[in-house]
Design a protein around this motif. Structure first.
Motif, mmCIF file in Angstrom:
data_model
loop_
_atom_site.group_PDB
_atom_site.id
_atom_site.type_symbol
_atom_site.label_atom_id
_atom_site.label_comp_id
_atom_site.label_asym_id
_atom_site.label_seq_id
_atom_site.Cartn_x
_atom_site.Cartn_y
_atom_site.Cartn_z
ATOM 1 N N ALA A 169 0.827 -1.213 0.000
ATOM 2 C CA ALA A 169 0.000 0.000 0.000
ATOM 3 C C ALA A 169 0.862 1.266 0.000
ATOM 4 C CB ALA A 169 -0.921 0.006 1.218
ATOM 5 N N ASN A 170 2.068 1.183 0.556
ATOM 6 C CA ASN A 170 2.956 2.349 0.549
ATOM 7 C C ASN A 170 3.275 2.799 -0.871
ATOM 8 O OD1 ASN A 170 4.430 -0.258 0.697
ATOM 9 N ND2 ASN A 170 6.252 1.005 0.382
ATOM 10 N N LEU A 171 3.457 1.837 -1.783
ATOM 11 C CA LEU A 171 3.778 2.193 -3.169
ATOM 12 C C LEU A 171 2.559 2.786 -3.871
ATOM 13 C CD1 LEU A 171 5.936 -0.916 -4.148
ATOM 14 C CD2 LEU A 171 6.707 1.323 -3.333
ATOM 15 N N ALA A 172 1.377 2.274 -3.542
ATOM 16 C CA ALA A 172 0.158 2.838 -4.117
ATOM 17 C C ALA A 172 -0.065 4.273 -3.623
ATOM 18 C CB ALA A 172 -1.038 1.963 -3.770
ATOM 19 N N GLN A 173 0.157 4.489 -2.323
ATOM 20 C CA GLN A 173 0.035 5.837 -1.775
ATOM 21 C C GLN A 173 1.077 6.761 -2.408
ATOM 22 O OE1 GLN A 173 -2.238 7.132 -0.001
ATOM 23 N NE2 GLN A 173 -2.904 5.858 1.723
ATOM 24 N N GLY A 174 2.281 6.227 -2.599
ATOM 25 C CA GLY A 174 3.329 7.016 -3.232
ATOM 26 C C GLY A 174 2.973 7.410 -4.649
ATOM 27 N N PHE A 175 2.303 6.502 -5.367
ATOM 28 C CA PHE A 175 1.862 6.820 -6.727
ATOM 29 C C PHE A 175 0.854 7.963 -6.707
ATOM 30 C CE2 PHE A 175 -0.943 5.741 -10.461
ATOM 31 C CZ PHE A 175 -0.040 6.155 -11.423
ATOM 32 N N ALA A 176 -0.024 7.968 -5.706
ATOM 33 C CA ALA A 176 -0.976 9.074 -5.561
ATOM 34 C C ALA A 176 -0.234 10.391 -5.327
ATOM 35 C CB ALA A 176 -1.950 8.795 -4.421
ATOM 36 N N HIS A 177 0.799 10.346 -4.473
ATOM 37 C CA HIS A 177 1.596 11.557 -4.232
ATOM 38 C C HIS A 177 2.268 12.033 -5.518
ATOM 39 C CE1 HIS A 177 0.715 10.913 -0.125
ATOM 40 N NE2 HIS A 177 1.716 10.117 0.190
ATOM 41 N N LEU A 178 2.777 11.106 -6.303
ATOM 42 C CA LEU A 178 3.428 11.459 -7.564
ATOM 43 C C LEU A 178 2.444 12.162 -8.500
ATOM 44 C CD1 LEU A 178 5.731 11.321 -9.657
ATOM 45 C CD2 LEU A 178 4.968 9.007 -10.217
ATOM 46 N N ILE A 179 1.235 11.627 -8.619
ATOM 47 C CA ILE A 179 0.226 12.242 -9.485
ATOM 48 C C ILE A 179 -0.083 13.660 -9.001
ATOM 49 C CG2 ILE A 179 -2.172 12.104 -10.271
ATOM 50 C CD1 ILE A 179 -1.938 9.053 -10.039
ATOM 51 N N GLU A 180 -0.208 13.825 -7.684
ATOM 52 C CA GLU A 180 -0.492 15.146 -7.125
ATOM 53 C C GLU A 180 0.607 16.143 -7.485
ATOM 54 O OE1 GLU A 180 -0.754 14.336 -3.010
ATOM 55 O OE2 GLU A 180 -2.777 13.471 -3.090
ATOM 56 N N ASP A 181 1.856 15.720 -7.359
ATOM 57 C CA ASP A 181 2.971 16.622 -7.626
ATOM 58 C C ASP A 181 3.068 16.972 -9.109
ATOM 59 O OD1 ASP A 181 3.504 16.547 -4.958
ATOM 60 O OD2 ASP A 181 5.258 15.247 -5.098
ATOM 61 N N VAL A 182 2.826 15.976 -9.976
ATOM 62 C CA VAL A 182 2.856 16.248 -11.413
ATOM 63 C C VAL A 182 1.743 17.218 -11.786
ATOM 64 C CG1 VAL A 182 2.532 15.235 -13.698
ATOM 65 C CG2 VAL A 182 3.974 14.069 -12.018
#
Length: 575
Positions: A169-182
């Motif tokens: 789940a940490n990687l999925a949450q990290g992907f959400a953070h990446l989308i937010e930053d982009v």
């Protein structure tokens, strides 16, 4: 470690991904008409790199043979599981698994060896101390920092452990953070942390008042905490790129509070965060309408004939120009002493920054500035982050995209991210007039208000502080700059880096500093004969100020005719 189950973590992660993608879809993509650098120059640098290798076949062969020998030795040690090699001093590999686990240790050591060899290849292609050579070094560092095994989920033991704990789940949450930053479009890995600081309450909170303001700055005077104070007031000149309050973080680390508690009257310049109205404000305006005006106001508000200036980074460069201007105008007596911290006046050795003092990049930057009137704080943050990519980019990538961990609150990083713009005219006159031509050393005719600036004419006593691990103003370059002044210069070398080395309260007893009265030709000779002292350089500086001051004491000065409480309104302008 979170108390939630992996299933609950996954549910939260999927919800965050959905929200992030929805927000990204609603956010229009930003297009840039210009860039503050020239992409073609980067391509030309890489082409020159390849040509440079071809022109030095013998040196390249020697590097290759040496590499082959090193890899043979490396694999023989790896297969025999020898662990007697010294652990590298690299914070990226702090977890014990990097040393104790053969798998991770081998990956780490292979990466470090390959990095050393790639840098050796780069040296074959480089020719002399030029912007092109500096750009090659910069690009090589960016590449090597990006491919570090710490940046990838399967080769970082902390990420592997975290992934097992959360069921991925940490990687999925990290992907959400990446989308937010982009979607945010700033091209910055946003540092996710609790809102732990509020200006005027938990940070930049030393009591004081704004006692003067104009179109460029507010002048802050701080309340006394002692019955009487030194007659000689202090005036701080900060750089333009960040807000002034690096010297007034939390009370326990505030240099302003410490100085006030030592019985000093402290004034501070708080530069405005400029907009289109300030497009034509150059070095001349910041010197005359800024620092010289502030000197006059501090003298008038305190009733003192002279002030002691202290400054940091670019602020110190500007103070040096001010000292020469005052000398030429017969007004040198308005300043008693000047303290320059991490400030360069000799730009012959800019290290990583030399990559950006490149004709093509300067042209591109000027075109970019002409369009929007200033360089934005986000663009400056991108630049500083690139130069310190391991600390300011990849550590956040690991924490927020791979580990899904909030960053601990940091007053210094809060300040760093609270950047400011710089006007078009200032950067043009500074980059062309000072940096590219190294005008303060070479005496190429850099002038302010019709006065040619000559540092050799400056007789004001100077306390020159360099920081040993400084990545912005190399300490040896700061040392060399001290030779340009015509008056007495006391040189001190502080420990740590550009920012942390300044914020070094005595109570912390950290970093240490080196002192010597000798004036050898090179910085390394100076260091070889210097004495290392424990703790902070602040008390030694305060003693130097007392030694060079009038020795008089006056009743504590409360700010008069206050406009608003400190830290003032200019520090909160974000645009």
């Amino acid at each position: 470690m979170t108390d939630q189950s992996p299933a609950a973590l996954w549910q939260d992660a999927l919800a965050n991904i959905t929200n992030a993608m929805t927000q990204a879809a609603r956010t229009p993509m930003k297009s840039e008409a210009t860039r503050p650098y020239d992409p073609l120059a980067l391509m030309q640098t890489m082409s020159d790199f390849a040509v440079g290798l071809g022109r030095n076949p013998q040196q390249l062969l020697e590097v290759q043979l040496q590499a082959a020998h090193e890899w043979g030795d490396f694999w023989s040690r790896a297969f025999l599981s020898k662990t007697d090699a010294e652990k590298p001093r690299d914070r990226r590999f702090a977890s014990p698994e990097w040393q104790d686990n053969p798998y991770y240790r081998t990956i780490r050591d292979a990466y470090l060896l390959a990095s050393k060899q790639i840098r050796s290849v780069a040296q074959v292609a480089e020719k002399g101390d030029t912007p092109n050579a500096a750009m090659i070094d910069f690009l090589v560092d960016q590449y090597l920092n990006a491919i570090a095994p710490t940046n990838f989920a399967m080769t970082n033991p902390d990420v592997v452990k975290r992934t097992v704990e959360t069921g991925g789940a940490n990687l999925a949450q990290g992907f959400a953070h990446l989308i937010e930053d982009v979607a945010e479009g700033k091209r910055i890995v946003r540092r996710r942390t609790a809102d732990a600081f509020e200006k005027g309450k938990t940070i930049a909170a030393t009591p004081g008042s704004v006692v003067f303001q104009n179109h460029l700055f507010q002048l802050i005077q701080y309340d006394p905490t002692t019955k009487d104070v030194a007659a000689d007031p202090l005036l701080y000149v900060p750089p333009l790129v960040n807000k002034f309050y690096m010297i007034d973080l939390q009370p326990k680390s505030s240099l302003v509070k410490w100085l006030v508690d030592q019985g000093r009257t402290v004034f501070v310049i708080s530069w405005i965060n400029p907009d289109e109205r300030h497009r034509d404000c150059g070095v001349e305006q910041y010197v005359l309408d800024g620092i010289v005006e502030a000197i006059g106001q501090a003298r008038a508000k305190s009733g003192a004939d002279k002030v002691d200036l202290f400054s940091f980074c670019l602020g110190g460069t500007l103070v040096s120009v001010v000292l020469a201007w005052l000398q030429a105008k017969g007004r040198a007596g308005e300043v008693n002493t000047a303290t320059l911290i991490g400030s360069m006046v000799d730009f012959a050795d800019m290290r990583d920054w030399a990559a950006f003092v490149h004709e093509a990049h300067l042209d591109a930057l000027e075109g970019h500035l002409e369009r929007q009137g200033f360089i934005d704080s986000t663009e400056l943050q991108q630049l500083f982050a690139a130069v310190r990519s391991n600390d300011l980019i990849w550590s956040s990538v690991i924490n927020h995209y791979l580990l899904d961990k909030a960053a601990p609150p940091s007053d210094l990083l809060y300040w760093f991210e609270d950047g400011a713009r710089i006007p078009h005219a200032f950067l043009k006159s500074y980059n062309r007039g000072l940096l590219a031509n190294n005008a303060l050393k070479e005496k190429t005719g850099f002038a302010v208000g019709g006065v040619e600036i000559d540092l050799a004419s400056v007789k004001t006593p100077i306390f020159l502080i360099a920081l040993k691990d400084d990545h912005v103003s190399a300490w040896s370059a700061v040392y060399d700059g001290g030779k340009l002044f015509g008056g007495p210069v006391t040189f001190v070398l502080g420990g740590s880096g550009h920012n942390a080395g300044v914020i070094n309260p005595p109570a912390a007893n950290k970093h240490g500093f080196w002192t010597s009265d000798a004036k050898p030709g090179t910085a390394q000779e100076w260091l070889a004969g210097a004495t290392r002292n424990e703790g902070s350089w602040w008390p030694s500086w305060n003693a130097w100020l007392a030694e060079h001051g009038s020795g008089k004491r006056v009743p504590g000065r409360m700010p008069a005719d206050a406009i608003e409480p400190a830290p003032g309104s200019y520090v909160s302008i974000t645009h």
